[in-house]
Design a protein around this motif. Structure first.
Motif, short mmCIF file in Angstrom:
data_model
loop_
_atom_site.label_atom_id
_atom_site.label_comp_id
_atom_site.label_asym_id
_atom_site.label_seq_id
_atom_site.Cartn_x
_atom_site.Cartn_y
_atom_site.Cartn_z
N ILE A 1 0.85 -1.20 0.00
CA ILE A 1 0.00 0.00 0.00
C ILE A 1 0.88 1.25 0.00
N THR A 2 1.99 1.21 0.72
CA THR A 2 2.92 2.34 0.72
C THR A 2 3.45 2.60 -0.69
N ARG A 3 3.78 1.53 -1.42
CA ARG A 3 4.27 1.70 -2.81
C ARG A 3 3.18 2.31 -3.69
N LEU A 4 1.95 1.87 -3.52
CA LEU A 4 0.83 2.43 -4.29
C LEU A 4 0.72 3.93 -4.03
N GLN A 5 0.73 4.31 -2.76
CA GLN A 5 0.57 5.72 -2.40
C GLN A 5 1.76 6.56 -2.88
N SER A 6 2.96 6.02 -2.76
CA SER A 6 4.15 6.75 -3.20
C SER A 6 4.15 6.95 -4.71
N HIS A 7 3.77 5.92 -5.44
CA HIS A 7 3.73 6.02 -6.90
C HIS A 7 2.70 7.05 -7.33
N GLU A 8 1.56 7.08 -6.66
CA GLU A 8 0.51 8.06 -7.00
C GLU A 8 1.04 9.48 -6.81
N GLN A 9 1.69 9.73 -5.69
CA GLN A 9 2.20 11.07 -5.41
C GLN A 9 3.31 11.45 -6.40
N ALA A 10 4.17 10.52 -6.74
CA ALA A 10 5.30 10.81 -7.63
C ALA A 10 4.87 11.01 -9.08
N SER A 11 3.78 10.39 -9.49
CA SER A 11 3.41 10.45 -10.90
C SER A 11 2.24 11.38 -11.20
N ARG A 12 1.69 12.02 -10.20
CA ARG A 12 0.55 12.93 -10.40
C ARG A 12 0.98 14.13 -11.24
N PRO A 13 0.29 14.37 -12.36
CA PRO A 13 0.65 15.53 -13.19
C PRO A 13 0.40 16.86 -12.47
#
Length: 135
Positions: A67-79
């Motif tokens: 879940i941490t990876r999911l949340q981190s990826h979302e924050q890093a890739s948000r335009p």
């Protein structure tokens, strides 16, 4: 007319009726934003599937990491500027998912509650797909 032609015509007509009857709220995004939103939806579905498997295996540490990876990826890739493009109703729906992910991620959350949060997340996913059309 042959049966195949009649069947094909029926499919075309039914398809047109289905598209005409689409009453979902349109979410108009540019290609980058659309790619992000649709990609994040897929990522959440995959994470939820992984979370169920990890819960079955009793691996709460890996569940937390997933879940941490999911949340981190979302924050890093948000335009950039994404927030201004998202209607308030869609934003509220997305934000309603965060407490469920946090509870699933928390090792102190009892397994029965984790399972309920997973069901609640799927209900939000289903409601989103019934309500919104990302375009």
């Amino acid at each position: 007319m042959t049966r195949k032609m009649i069947a094909a015509l029926c499919l075309v007509l039914l398809s047109g009726l289905a598209q005409a009857a689409d009453t979902r709220m349109a979410i108009d995004l540019n290609e980058e934003q659309k790619g992000f939103v649709l990609g994040h939806m897929r990522d959440m579905l995959e994470a939820l599937t992984d979370a169920q498997q990890l819960l079955l295996a009793g691996d709460r540490d890996e569940l937390q990491s997933r879940i941490t990876r999911l949340q981190s990826h979302e924050q890093a890739s948000r335009p950039k500027g994404m927030g201004q493009q998202i209607p308030p109703a869609f934003r509220a729906m997305a934000q309603s998912m965060r407490p469920h992910w946090q509870a699933i991620k928390n090792p102190a959350t009892p397994e029965s509650e984790v399972r309920q949060h997973m069901v609640d997340l799927m209900r939000v996913c289903n409601a989103c797909h019934r309500t919104f059309a990302v375009q």
